[in-house]
Scaffold this motif. Structure first.
Motif, PDB file in Angstrom:
ATOM      1  N   ASN A  27     114.695  76.937  48.572  1.00  0.00           N
ATOM      2  CA  ASN A  27     113.486  77.383  49.247  1.00  0.00           C
ATOM      3  C   ASN A  27     112.397  77.738  48.241  1.00  0.00           C
ATOM      4  N   ALA A  28     112.800  78.267  47.091  1.00  0.00           N
ATOM      5  CA  ALA A  28     111.829  78.572  46.038  1.00  0.00           C
ATOM      6  C   ALA A  28     111.137  77.298  45.563  1.00  0.00           C
ATOM      7  N   ARG A  29     111.902  76.222  45.442  1.00  0.00           N
ATOM      8  CA  ARG A  29     111.328  74.937  45.050  1.00  0.00           C
ATOM      9  C   ARG A  29     110.330  74.451  46.111  1.00  0.00           C
ATOM     10  N   SER A  30     110.699  74.625  47.362  1.00  0.00           N
ATOM     11  CA  SER A  30     109.811  74.235  48.459  1.00  0.00           C
ATOM     12  C   SER A  30     108.510  75.038  48.412  1.00  0.00           C
ATOM     13  N   MET A  31     108.607  76.340  48.164  1.00  0.00           N
ATOM     14  CA  MET A  31     107.402  77.169  48.091  1.00  0.00           C
ATOM     15  C   MET A  31     106.505  76.729  46.950  1.00  0.00           C
ATOM     16  N   ASP A  32     107.080  76.347  45.822  1.00  0.00           N
ATOM     17  CA  ASP A  32     106.291  75.860  44.693  1.00  0.00           C
ATOM     18  C   ASP A  32     105.467  74.631  45.094  1.00  0.00           C
ATOM     19  N   VAL A  33     106.054  73.775  45.922  1.00  0.00           N
ATOM     20  CA  VAL A  33     105.337  72.585  46.391  1.00  0.00           C
ATOM     21  C   VAL A  33     104.122  72.999  47.223  1.00  0.00           C
ATOM     22  N   TYR A  34     104.300  73.991  48.098  1.00  0.00           N
ATOM     23  CA  TYR A  34     103.182  74.434  48.938  1.00  0.00           C
ATOM     24  C   TYR A  34     102.114  75.163  48.123  1.00  0.00           C
ATOM     25  N   ILE A  35     102.523  75.882  47.086  1.00  0.00           N
ATOM     26  CA  ILE A  35     101.544  76.509  46.191  1.00  0.00           C
ATOM     27  C   ILE A  35     100.692  75.431  45.522  1.00  0.00           C
ATOM     28  N   SER A  36     101.336  74.347  45.083  1.00  0.00           N
ATOM     29  CA  SER A  36     100.598  73.236  44.455  1.00  0.00           C
ATOM     30  C   SER A  36      99.597  72.618  45.430  1.00  0.00           C
ATOM     31  N   ARG A  37      99.999  72.483  46.692  1.00  0.00           N
ATOM     32  CA  ARG A  37      99.083  71.935  47.697  1.00  0.00           C
ATOM     33  C   ARG A  37      97.873  72.842  47.883  1.00  0.00           C
ATOM     34  N   LEU A  38      98.124  74.153  47.949  1.00  0.00           N
ATOM     35  CA  LEU A  38      97.002  75.086  48.111  1.00  0.00           C
ATOM     36  C   LEU A  38      96.061  75.023  46.915  1.00  0.00           C
ATOM     37  N   ARG A  39      96.604  74.932  45.721  1.00  0.00           N
ATOM     38  CA  ARG A  39      95.747  74.847  44.531  1.00  0.00           C
ATOM     39  C   ARG A  39      94.820  73.638  44.602  1.00  0.00           C
ATOM     40  N   LYS A  40      95.330  72.524  45.099  1.00  0.00           N
ATOM     41  CA  LYS A  40      94.506  71.312  45.216  1.00  0.00           C
ATOM     42  C   LYS A  40      93.347  71.514  46.191  1.00  0.00           C
ATOM     43  N   HIS A  41      93.549  72.359  47.207  1.00  0.00           N
ATOM     44  CA  HIS A  41      92.472  72.618  48.170  1.00  0.00           C
ATOM     45  C   HIS A  41      91.320  73.397  47.544  1.00  0.00           C
ATOM     46  N   PHE A  42      91.594  74.112  46.435  1.00  0.00           N
ATOM     47  CA  PHE A  42      90.569  74.960  45.821  1.00  0.00           C
ATOM     48  C   PHE A  42      89.961  74.347  44.557  1.00  0.00           C
ATOM     49  N   VAL A  43      90.106  73.054  44.371  1.00  0.00           N
ATOM     50  CA  VAL A  43      89.645  72.424  43.123  1.00  0.00           C
ATOM     51  C   VAL A  43      88.122  72.414  42.990  1.00  0.00           C
ATOM     52  N   ARG A  44      87.393  72.646  44.078  1.00  0.00           N
ATOM     53  CA  ARG A  44      85.932  72.560  44.006  1.00  0.00           C
ATOM     54  C   ARG A  44      85.293  73.785  43.368  1.00  0.00           C
ATOM     55  N   ASP A  45      86.077  74.828  43.141  1.00  0.00           N
ATOM     56  CA  ASP A  45      85.536  76.023  42.497  1.00  0.00           C
ATOM     57  C   ASP A  45      86.552  76.556  41.495  1.00  0.00           C
TER      58      ASP A  45
END
Length: 231
Positions: free
Chosen positions: A196-214
């Motif tokens: 589950n920790a590995r899965s959460m890391d994947v979702y953290i990476s997705r969120l980071r990509k959403h904030f690339v504009r700032d």
């Protein structure tokens, strides 16, 4: 009480029948699909409570099937069955969104125990899902609406998955402080195991990509502790 419905996607006829017969005797309601394409069709028709999916199948493999399922359902529990044993194959399964992984051959009793354990965790996670941080809140130049699962930047809107929205809401509840990894896993996944920790890391990476504009909006990885969102 209604029976728990299980979609079993398995191309080995003998194994499929053994699993179906065993689970049927334990009170589960089983539907079988013989390949990934049939599995996708039956998933949409049946809306099962949990899926058991073989990785290596004709027409559509198990990982591709799960990727399709996760586009429409973030939370349905999924157990992978496979003859593969390499670590990288296990990680691919969990990155695709699997909840558990069983290597063939396996015991029917263990499969039943894992099914019940996953279902208990999912119920617990649903009960402890974090409340919204408000209908809408500001993150730097972004506007986040947890209820609508939307992240807006200027005139463009990003649609978030339920899991992304819940994780972002939890991060914002701890804004400028550390969100403990174990706390996040227990609240959103129901268990803080390594998969589950590995899965959460994947979702953290997705969120980071959403904030690339700032560049000022950051989700920091605090070693051996957790995550911190800053703007």
């Amino acid at each position: 009480m209604d029976k728990i419905s299980v979609l079993l996607v398995e191309d080995e006829d003998v194994l499929a029948m053994i699993i179906a017969e065993t689970l049927g005797k334990r009170g589960f309601e089983i539907k079988i699909a013989r390949n990934g394409v049939e599995g996708w069709s039956k998933f949409n028709q049946l809306k099962p409570d949990i899926c058991i999916i073989d990785v290596m199948m004709p027409r559509k493999d198990g990982i591709s099937l799960l990727q399709d399922i996760r586009k429409v359902d973030e939370f349905i529990p999924v157990i992978f069955l496979t003859a593969k044993s390499q670590t990288e194959d296990v990680l691919k399964g969990f990155e695709a969104g699997a909840d558990d992984y069983m290597k063939k051959p396996f015991s029917m009793e263990e499969l039943i125990l894992r099914l019940r354990s996953i279902l208990r965790r999912k119920i617990s996670a649903a009960i402890t899902t974090p409340s919204p941080v408000g209908n809408s809140c500001q993150i730097g130049p972004y506007q986040f609406n947890h209820k609508k699962l939307e992240l807006t930047f200027e005139n463009s809107t990003i649609a978030l998955s339920q899991r992304e929205g819940d994780l972002l809401a939890l991060l914002l509840q701890h804004k400028n402080s550390i969100l403990d990894r174990s706390t996040a896993l227990l609240k959103l996944w129901g268990d803080d195991n390594v998969f589950n920790a590995r899965s959460m890391d994947v979702y953290i990476s997705r969120l980071r990509k959403h904030f690339v504009r700032d560049d000022n909006v950051k989700i920091l990885n605090i070693r051996n502790q957790g995550y911190k969102i800053m703007d």
